[in-house]
Design an enzyme around this catalytic site. Structure first.
Site, PDB file in Angstrom:
ATOM      1  N   LEU A 136       0.820  -1.224   0.000  1.00 26.70           N
ATOM      2  CA  LEU A 136       0.000   0.000   0.000  1.00 26.70           C
ATOM      3  C   LEU A 136       0.848   1.267   0.000  1.00 26.70           C
ATOM      4  CD1 LEU A 136      -2.876  -0.992   2.467  1.00 26.70           C
ATOM      5  CD2 LEU A 136      -2.783  -1.192  -0.026  1.00 26.70           C
ATOM      6  N   GLY A 137       2.171   1.102  -0.056  1.00 23.82           N
ATOM      7  CA  GLY A 137       3.064   2.257  -0.043  1.00 23.82           C
ATOM      8  C   GLY A 137       3.206   2.888  -1.416  1.00 23.82           C
ATOM      9  N   GLN A 138       4.162   3.818  -1.520  1.00 24.13           N
ATOM     10  CA  GLN A 138       4.305   4.605  -2.743  1.00 24.13           C
ATOM     11  C   GLN A 138       4.630   3.723  -3.947  1.00 24.13           C
ATOM     12  OE1 GLN A 138       7.686   7.191  -3.125  1.00 24.13           O
ATOM     13  NE2 GLN A 138       6.667   8.549  -4.578  1.00 24.13           N
TER      14      GLN A 138
ATOM     15  N   ASP B 165       2.540  -8.841   8.318  1.00 24.58           N
ATOM     16  CA  ASP B 165       3.627  -8.112   8.976  1.00 24.58           C
ATOM     17  C   ASP B 165       4.900  -8.911   8.715  1.00 24.58           C
ATOM     18  OD1 ASP B 165       5.506  -7.093  10.747  1.00 24.58           O
ATOM     19  OD2 ASP B 165       4.030  -6.754  12.349  1.00 24.58           O
ATOM     20  N   ILE B 166       5.883  -8.300   8.081  1.00 27.75           N
ATOM     21  CA  ILE B 166       7.076  -9.083   7.718  1.00 27.75           C
ATOM     22  C   ILE B 166       7.933  -9.426   8.940  1.00 27.75           C
ATOM     23  CG2 ILE B 166       7.140  -8.301   5.324  1.00 27.75           C
ATOM     24  CD1 ILE B 166       9.653  -6.590   6.145  1.00 27.75           C
TER      25      ILE B 166
ATOM     26  N   TYR C  67      18.640   4.592   8.375  1.00 30.74           N
ATOM     27  CA  TYR C  67      18.011   4.014   7.186  1.00 30.74           C
ATOM     28  C   TYR C  67      19.076   3.559   6.188  1.00 30.74           C
ATOM     29  CZ  TYR C  67      15.418   4.168   2.699  1.00 30.74           C
ATOM     30  OH  TYR C  67      14.886   3.888   1.467  1.00 30.74           O
TER      31      TYR C  67
HETATM   32  P1  NAD Z   1       6.372   3.425   1.715  1.00 30.34           P
HETATM   33  O1  NAD Z   1       6.755   3.967   3.050  1.00 30.34           O
HETATM   34  O2  NAD Z   1       5.510   4.260   0.848  1.00 30.34           O
HETATM   35  O3  NAD Z   1       5.669   2.006   1.895  1.00 30.34           O
HETATM   36  C1  NAD Z   1       6.172   1.045   2.773  1.00 30.34           C
HETATM   37  C2  NAD Z   1       5.023   0.175   3.187  1.00 30.34           C
HETATM   38  O4  NAD Z   1       5.536  -0.792   4.113  1.00 30.34           O
HETATM   39  C3  NAD Z   1       3.901   0.925   3.901  1.00 30.34           C
HETATM   40  O5  NAD Z   1       2.677   0.730   3.229  1.00 30.34           O
HETATM   41  C4  NAD Z   1       3.875   0.311   5.305  1.00 30.34           C
HETATM   42  O6  NAD Z   1       2.579   0.186   5.844  1.00 30.34           O
HETATM   43  C5  NAD Z   1       4.528  -1.032   5.063  1.00 30.34           C
HETATM   44  N1  NAD Z   1       5.141  -1.616   6.259  1.00 30.34           N
HETATM   45  C6  NAD Z   1       5.817  -0.996   7.245  1.00 30.34           C
HETATM   46  N2  NAD Z   1       6.189  -1.885   8.182  1.00 30.34           N
HETATM   47  C7  NAD Z   1       5.762  -3.098   7.763  1.00 30.34           C
HETATM   48  C8  NAD Z   1       5.834  -4.403   8.299  1.00 30.34           C
HETATM   49  N3  NAD Z   1       6.429  -4.659   9.477  1.00 30.34           N
HETATM   50  N4  NAD Z   1       5.311  -5.414   7.583  1.00 30.34           N
HETATM   51  C9  NAD Z   1       4.684  -5.180   6.414  1.00 30.34           C
HETATM   52  N5  NAD Z   1       4.551  -3.958   5.868  1.00 30.34           N
HETATM   53  C10 NAD Z   1       5.085  -2.929   6.547  1.00 30.34           C
HETATM   54  O7  NAD Z   1       7.721   3.036   0.987  1.00 30.34           O
HETATM   55  P2  NAD Z   1       8.005   2.988  -0.589  1.00 30.34           P
HETATM   56  O8  NAD Z   1       8.378   4.353  -1.003  1.00 30.34           O
HETATM   57  O9  NAD Z   1       6.929   2.282  -1.296  1.00 30.34           O
HETATM   58  O10 NAD Z   1       9.349   2.126  -0.574  1.00 30.34           O
HETATM   59  C11 NAD Z   1       9.377   0.737  -0.834  1.00 30.34           C
HETATM   60  C12 NAD Z   1      10.831   0.283  -0.822  1.00 30.34           C
HETATM   61  O11 NAD Z   1      11.585   1.069  -1.752  1.00 30.34           O
HETATM   62  C13 NAD Z   1      11.526   0.463   0.522  1.00 30.34           C
HETATM   63  O12 NAD Z   1      12.452  -0.579   0.704  1.00 30.34           O
HETATM   64  C14 NAD Z   1      12.285   1.764   0.365  1.00 30.34           C
HETATM   65  O13 NAD Z   1      13.419   1.811   1.196  1.00 30.34           O
HETATM   66  C15 NAD Z   1      12.682   1.676  -1.093  1.00 30.34           C
HETATM   67  N6  NAD Z   1      12.962   2.986  -1.677  1.00 30.34           N
HETATM   68  C16 NAD Z   1      11.962   3.891  -1.887  1.00 30.34           C
HETATM   69  C17 NAD Z   1      12.256   5.122  -2.443  1.00 30.34           C
HETATM   70  C18 NAD Z   1      11.200   6.160  -2.698  1.00 30.34           C
HETATM   71  O14 NAD Z   1      11.525   7.291  -3.082  1.00 30.34           O
HETATM   72  N7  NAD Z   1       9.924   5.849  -2.528  1.00 30.34           N
HETATM   73  C19 NAD Z   1      13.579   5.439  -2.782  1.00 30.34           C
HETATM   74  C20 NAD Z   1      14.575   4.503  -2.530  1.00 30.34           C
HETATM   75  C21 NAD Z   1      14.247   3.264  -2.002  1.00 30.34           C
HETATM   76  N1  SER Z   2      13.115   8.347  -1.044  1.00 29.28           N
HETATM   77  C1  SER Z   2      13.720   7.682   0.070  1.00 29.28           C
HETATM   78  C2  SER Z   2      13.734   8.538   1.281  1.00 29.28           C
HETATM   79  O1  SER Z   2      13.747   9.736   1.115  1.00 29.28           O
HETATM   80  C3  SER Z   2      15.126   7.292  -0.305  1.00 29.28           C
HETATM   81  O2  SER Z   2      15.354   5.981  -0.075  1.00 29.28           O
HETATM   82  O3  SER Z   2      13.779   8.026   2.353  1.00 29.28           O
END
Ligand code: NAD
Ligand code: SER
Length: 336
Positions: free
Chosen positions: A28-30, A67-68, A155
């Site tokens: 449900l994340g980004q 929940d992971i 992080y």
């Molecule tokens: P996000 O924060 O939008 O979504 C993360 C999701 O993980 C959330 O929906 C949250 O409810 C869920 N979550 C948290 N704890 C949990 C648990 N214990 N068990 C199950 N679910 C859980 O993050 P995102 O932006 O979708 O990022 C996804 C991955 O990509 C992450 O590993 C992040 O580090 C990586 N990433 C994202 C970006 C970015 O700009 N969005 C950039 C670099 C790396």
């Molecule tokens: N977009 C992410 C953050 O700002 C980078 O991993 O945390």
């Protein structure tokens, strides 16, 4: 829906894998919001099991709470749903991680360890993203694939360690692990929360709604970014690449999208929304931004799996403005 398809060609090429279905954690994340749509478009809705720790109640396909941190639940869900590939998107991002380092370590490392152990047990392939946050101030201005990884954030340290864990499971256990060091990701479908690069999405939402935005970073802050469409395409390319093409970077490939300062972004938005007003009031996230590279070098991804980016600043800004104005940008419930 992103206009990107994810091929099923090499979805499950590990011998003895548990099944042909796909599990997405943190769906449900980004990223999950777009990735689940793209995977379902290619593999079929019922094939892709979206999971998260809460239920938003509006998913258009199979959804389960997971929940992971609960390894027994991961194993049960894999077996009961014939899972062969896991996209592990569950994580705590940078700004949230600095506020709650213990949770960040438990989810990003403990949770990943559970996913890897369950994948070893059930012969699943794993994609789990890394981040530009693996780099520290010594990588500025441009982080090369081989630049030292000296993260200063909690992080970033979890992401560096995560890459190493994934590589170990590949080398020692034969688990097919892959990952990308995503830049800050830009999408008009989901407003990100808990990250440092969030300002580059928030700005569009605020400009479309109020015509004003206060950045939480200085105007000369420059970070690597990428449109979500490109990030999904990169994920697809990496997951489809034959084993023989992947190098020792398989769990942490640099991928370049575009890099711009907050001022350059504002100036470009003003070309389309001339009345926009921008102010800059840095908060604690500035320190995180200052510790990351301004730009990336990605020749390993280019040569190993034919990566190429497709957005420049103008196309990105136009796409984001169009997307936010077409979607119900007045839906402030999207803001977390
Ligand atoms: P996000 O924060 O939008 O979504 C993360 C999701 O993980 C959330 O929906 C949250 O409810 C869920 N979550 C948290 N704890 C949990 C648990 N214990 N068990 C199950 N679910 C859980 O993050 P995102 O932006 O979708 O990022 C996804 C991955 O990509 C992450 O590993 C992040 O580090 C990586 N990433 C994202 C970006 C970015 O700009 N969005 C950039 C670099 C790396
Ligand atoms: N977009 C992410 C953050 O700002 C980078 O991993 O945390």
């Amino acid at each position: 829906m992103v206009g990107v398809e994810v091929s099923s060609a090499s979805c499950c090429d590990m011998p003895g894998h548990a099944g042909d279905n796909i599990l997405v954690t943190g769906a449900l994340g980004q990223i999950g919001t777009d990735l689940v749509s793209a995977l379902r478009k290619t593999h079929g809705t019922e094939t892709v099991i979206a999971t998260d720790i809460y239920d938003r109640g509006n998913t258009d396909g199979p959804f389960m709470i997971l929940d992971i941190l609960e390894i027994a639940e991961i194993n049960r869900l894999i077996r009961e749903n014939s899972i062969g590939t896991i996209y592990n998107l569950a994580a705590i991002l940078s700004a949230h991680g600095e506020k709650d380092p213990d949770l960040c370590e438990r989810v990003n490392l403990g949770g990943l360890q559970n996913i890897l152990d369950a994948s070893k047990e059930n012969r699943c392939r794993v994609f789990s993203p890394s981040s530009i946050a693996v780099f520290g101030p010594d990588s500025r201005p441009i982080a090369y694939q081989d630049s030292p990884t000296s993260p200063t954030t909690v992080y970033g340290k979890t992401k560096k360690k995560g890459e190493e864990m994934m590589l170990k499971y590949w080398r020692n256990e034969g688990v097919d692990t892959r990952g990308i060091r995503y830049p800050g990701l830009l999408s008009w479908k989901t407003i990100p929360t808990g990250g440092t690069t969030d300002y580059a999405v928030e700005v569009f939402h605020h400009i479309e709604n109020s015509g004003e935005y206060t950045y939480f970073v200085e105007e000369d802050t420059k970070l690597p970014m990428m449109m979500m469409e490109d990030a999904i395409r990169a994920t697809k390319l990496l997951m489809e690449a034959p084993q023989s093409k992947l190098s020792e970077y398989r769990t942490g490939y640099n991928v370049r999208g575009l890099s711009f300062t907050a001022k350059q972004l504002s100036d470009q938005i003003k070309r389309y929304r001339p009345q926009s007003k921008f102010t800059f009031t840095p908060d604690e996230r500035q320190l995180i931004a200052n510790s990351w590279p301004e730009d990336l070098e990605d020749s390993a991804a280019v040569s190993d799996w034919n990566w190429n980016s497709s957005f420049d600043l103008d196309r990105m800004v136009k796409t984001m403005l169009d997307g936010f104005s077409q979607s119900s940008s007045s839906d402030s419930s999207k803001i977390g």
